[in-house]
Design an enzyme around this catalytic site. Sequence first.
Site, PDB file in Angstrom:
ATOM      1  N   SER A 139       0.817  -1.223   0.000  1.00  0.00           N
ATOM      2  CA  SER A 139       0.000   0.000   0.000  1.00  0.00           C
ATOM      3  C   SER A 139       0.852   1.275   0.000  1.00  0.00           C
ATOM      4  O   SER A 139       1.796   1.410   0.770  1.00  0.00           O
ATOM      5  CB  SER A 139      -0.924   0.009   1.217  1.00  0.00           C
ATOM      6  N   LYS A 140       0.446   2.202  -0.849  1.00  0.00           N
ATOM      7  CA  LYS A 140       1.131   3.488  -0.912  1.00  0.00           C
ATOM      8  C   LYS A 140       0.400   4.543  -0.082  1.00  0.00           C
ATOM      9  O   LYS A 140       0.836   5.686   0.013  1.00  0.00           O
ATOM     10  CB  LYS A 140       1.242   3.940  -2.370  1.00  0.00           C
TER      11      LYS A 140
ATOM     12  N   GLU B  13     -24.107   8.383  -0.745  1.00  0.00           N
ATOM     13  CA  GLU B  13     -24.682   8.053  -2.055  1.00  0.00           C
ATOM     14  C   GLU B  13     -23.637   7.327  -2.919  1.00  0.00           C
ATOM     15  O   GLU B  13     -23.929   6.349  -3.600  1.00  0.00           O
ATOM     16  CB  GLU B  13     -25.107   9.376  -2.724  1.00  0.00           C
TER      17      GLU B  13
ATOM     18  N   ASN C 248     -17.876  -6.109 -21.149  1.00  0.00           N
ATOM     19  CA  ASN C 248     -17.171  -7.083 -20.309  1.00  0.00           C
ATOM     20  C   ASN C 248     -17.012  -8.400 -21.052  1.00  0.00           C
ATOM     21  O   ASN C 248     -17.839  -8.738 -21.899  1.00  0.00           O
ATOM     22  CB  ASN C 248     -17.944  -7.307 -19.004  1.00  0.00           C
TER      23      ASN C 248
ATOM     24  N   ASP D  69     -13.196   6.309  -4.746  1.00  0.00           N
ATOM     25  CA  ASP D  69     -12.481   5.776  -5.922  1.00  0.00           C
ATOM     26  C   ASP D  69     -12.940   6.447  -7.218  1.00  0.00           C
ATOM     27  O   ASP D  69     -12.124   6.900  -8.029  1.00  0.00           O
ATOM     28  CB  ASP D  69     -12.689   4.257  -6.034  1.00  0.00           C
TER      29      ASP D  69
ATOM     30  N   TYR E 191      -1.670   0.184 -12.365  1.00  0.00           N
ATOM     31  CA  TYR E 191      -0.385   0.855 -12.610  1.00  0.00           C
ATOM     32  C   TYR E 191       0.740  -0.089 -12.230  1.00  0.00           C
ATOM     33  O   TYR E 191       0.547  -1.022 -11.450  1.00  0.00           O
ATOM     34  CB  TYR E 191      -0.277   2.170 -11.823  1.00  0.00           C
TER      35      TYR E 191
ATOM     36  N   LYS F 201     -13.514  -4.080   1.085  1.00  0.00           N
ATOM     37  CA  LYS F 201     -14.413  -2.970   0.746  1.00  0.00           C
ATOM     38  C   LYS F 201     -15.894  -3.320   0.962  1.00  0.00           C
ATOM     39  O   LYS F 201     -16.682  -2.451   1.314  1.00  0.00           O
ATOM     40  CB  LYS F 201     -14.176  -2.512  -0.704  1.00  0.00           C
TER      41      LYS F 201
HETATM   42  P1  ATR Z   1     -11.945  -5.746  -9.466  1.00  0.00           P
HETATM   43  O1  ATR Z   1     -12.334  -5.558  -8.036  1.00  0.00           O
HETATM   44  O2  ATR Z   1     -10.521  -5.405  -9.790  1.00  0.00           O
HETATM   45  O3  ATR Z   1     -12.902  -5.096 -10.396  1.00  0.00           O
HETATM   46  P2  ATR Z   1     -13.194  -8.297  -9.993  1.00  0.00           P
HETATM   47  O4  ATR Z   1     -14.415  -7.814  -9.289  1.00  0.00           O
HETATM   48  O5  ATR Z   1     -12.672  -9.665  -9.720  1.00  0.00           O
HETATM   49  O6  ATR Z   1     -11.965  -7.337  -9.713  1.00  0.00           O
HETATM   50  O7  ATR Z   1     -13.445  -8.144 -11.561  1.00  0.00           O
HETATM   51  C1  ATR Z   1     -12.462  -8.426 -12.506  1.00  0.00           C
HETATM   52  C2  ATR Z   1     -12.898  -7.917 -13.881  1.00  0.00           C
HETATM   53  O8  ATR Z   1     -11.793  -8.010 -14.779  1.00  0.00           O
HETATM   54  C3  ATR Z   1     -14.022  -8.702 -14.514  1.00  0.00           C
HETATM   55  O9  ATR Z   1     -14.790  -7.826 -15.315  1.00  0.00           O
HETATM   56  C4  ATR Z   1     -13.269  -9.715 -15.400  1.00  0.00           C
HETATM   57  O10 ATR Z   1     -14.010 -10.192 -16.494  1.00  0.00           O
HETATM   58  P3  ATR Z   1     -15.056 -11.423 -16.321  1.00  0.00           P
HETATM   59  O11 ATR Z   1     -16.254 -10.850 -15.639  1.00  0.00           O
HETATM   60  O12 ATR Z   1     -15.342 -11.878 -17.704  1.00  0.00           O
HETATM   61  O13 ATR Z   1     -14.317 -12.443 -15.492  1.00  0.00           O
HETATM   62  C5  ATR Z   1     -12.169  -8.825 -15.891  1.00  0.00           C
HETATM   63  N1  ATR Z   1     -10.959  -9.522 -16.367  1.00  0.00           N
HETATM   64  C6  ATR Z   1      -9.988 -10.093 -15.635  1.00  0.00           C
HETATM   65  N2  ATR Z   1      -9.002 -10.574 -16.427  1.00  0.00           N
HETATM   66  C7  ATR Z   1      -9.359 -10.285 -17.706  1.00  0.00           C
HETATM   67  C8  ATR Z   1      -8.753 -10.495 -18.983  1.00  0.00           C
HETATM   68  N3  ATR Z   1      -7.574 -11.093 -19.111  1.00  0.00           N
HETATM   69  N4  ATR Z   1      -9.402 -10.041 -20.084  1.00  0.00           N
HETATM   70  C9  ATR Z   1     -10.589  -9.408 -19.960  1.00  0.00           C
HETATM   71  N5  ATR Z   1     -11.218  -9.177 -18.794  1.00  0.00           N
HETATM   72  C10 ATR Z   1     -10.607  -9.604 -17.672  1.00  0.00           C
END
Ligand code: ATR
Length: 270
Positions: free
Chosen positions: A14-15, A77, A150, A102, A214, A65
Site C-alpha cells: 500500500s502506498k 450516495e 465485459n 475511488d 499501474y 471494501k
Molecule cells: P476488481 O475488483 O478489480 O474489479 P473483480 O471484481 O474480480 O476485480 O473483476 C475483474 C474484472 O476483470 C471482470 O470484469 C473480469 O471479467 P469477467 O467478468 O469476464 O471475469 C475482468 N478480467 C480479468 N481478467 C481479464 C482479462 N484477461 N481479459 C478481460 N477481462 C478480464
Amino acid sequence: MDRYAVFGNPIRQSKSPLIHTQFATQCAELLSYEAILAPVDGFADSWRAFVKGGGKGGNVTAPFKQQAYQLADVLSERALQAGAVNTLYIDSNGRLHGDNTDGIGLVADLQRLGVDLPGCAVLLLGAGGASRGVIGPLLNAGVQQLVLANRTQSKAQLIAESFTNTVYACGFAEIPNKPYQLVINATSSALSNERPDINPSHLQHCLLAYDLSYSSEPTAFMQWSAKHGALRQADGLGMLVSQAAEAFYIWRGKRPDVTPVLALLQQQLK
Ligand code: ATR
C-alpha cells in the site's frame, strides 16, 4: 495525535501511508497514518480495536471494501452506488460513516489530464468492483454516452441495470462501432499481464486510453492502445493519489495538492 490507517490483506504494497503522510505535511495537519494487516475474516474486529485505540478514520482496500460497506452505520450516495466502501470515519455522535472516493478520484484525475467528460463517449471495459465504483461518478461528471463492455456479458448487464439507460452493456464482440474519445480499462487483466481482447478499431478516435492499474512499466493495455491509434495513455497512479486526496478532505476539511505527491510516487516506481 489523530490516528488514521489503511486496512487490507495483503497491505505491504500500500502506498496510502506515504501519500497521507505527504498530504499531512503539505497541509500542516498533525496526524499519524499506518498500514494495518487485518485477518481475511477479521476486518470488523481490527477496525474496532483501532477505534478503541483512538482511530479517527480509515481507508479500506482489497479484500475488505464490501465488509466495510456492511459495517458502516451510514452510507454515502457514492458508497451505495459503488456497493463498496473505501473510506471510513466516525462523526461527533460516534456513528460510523462509509464513503467511496475511488470514482471521484478517477474523475479528478481525468480532469487533471484535461479530459472534457461531458463531451466524451466513454468505453468502459470490465464489470467487477472497480468498474461498478466509477460509473456513477463518470455519469455525475456529465458523461452522456457510456458503453460498458465485459468479457462476460451478463455481468455488464447486471451492473448497467442499477444505473440509468445512459449505460449500454455488452460483451467485447458486440461493442458498438462508434468513436470513443475515452477508453478505460477497469478489468484486472494487468495482474496477469494481459489486456482485454477487444477490436482495435474501437481505439481509432481515442484521445486517452486510461488503465485503472499501474506498475513501473506501461500496462499491456496501454502499450497495445498506443500501437492502435490512442493518442495518449495514462495509468491509475493519478487516480490512487486523487482518491486519497478526497479521503483526506473528508477527514481534515483540507484539499491537498496531488501533483507533488504523484511526482514522488512516479519517481519511486522507476
Ligand atoms: P476488481 O475488483 O478489480 O474489479 P473483480 O471484481 O474480480 O476485480 O473483476 C475483474 C474484472 O476483470 C471482470 O470484469 C473480469 O471479467 P469477467 O467478468 O469476464 O471475469 C475482468 N478480467 C480479468 N481478467 C481479464 C482479462 N484477461 N481479459 C478481460 N477481462 C478480464
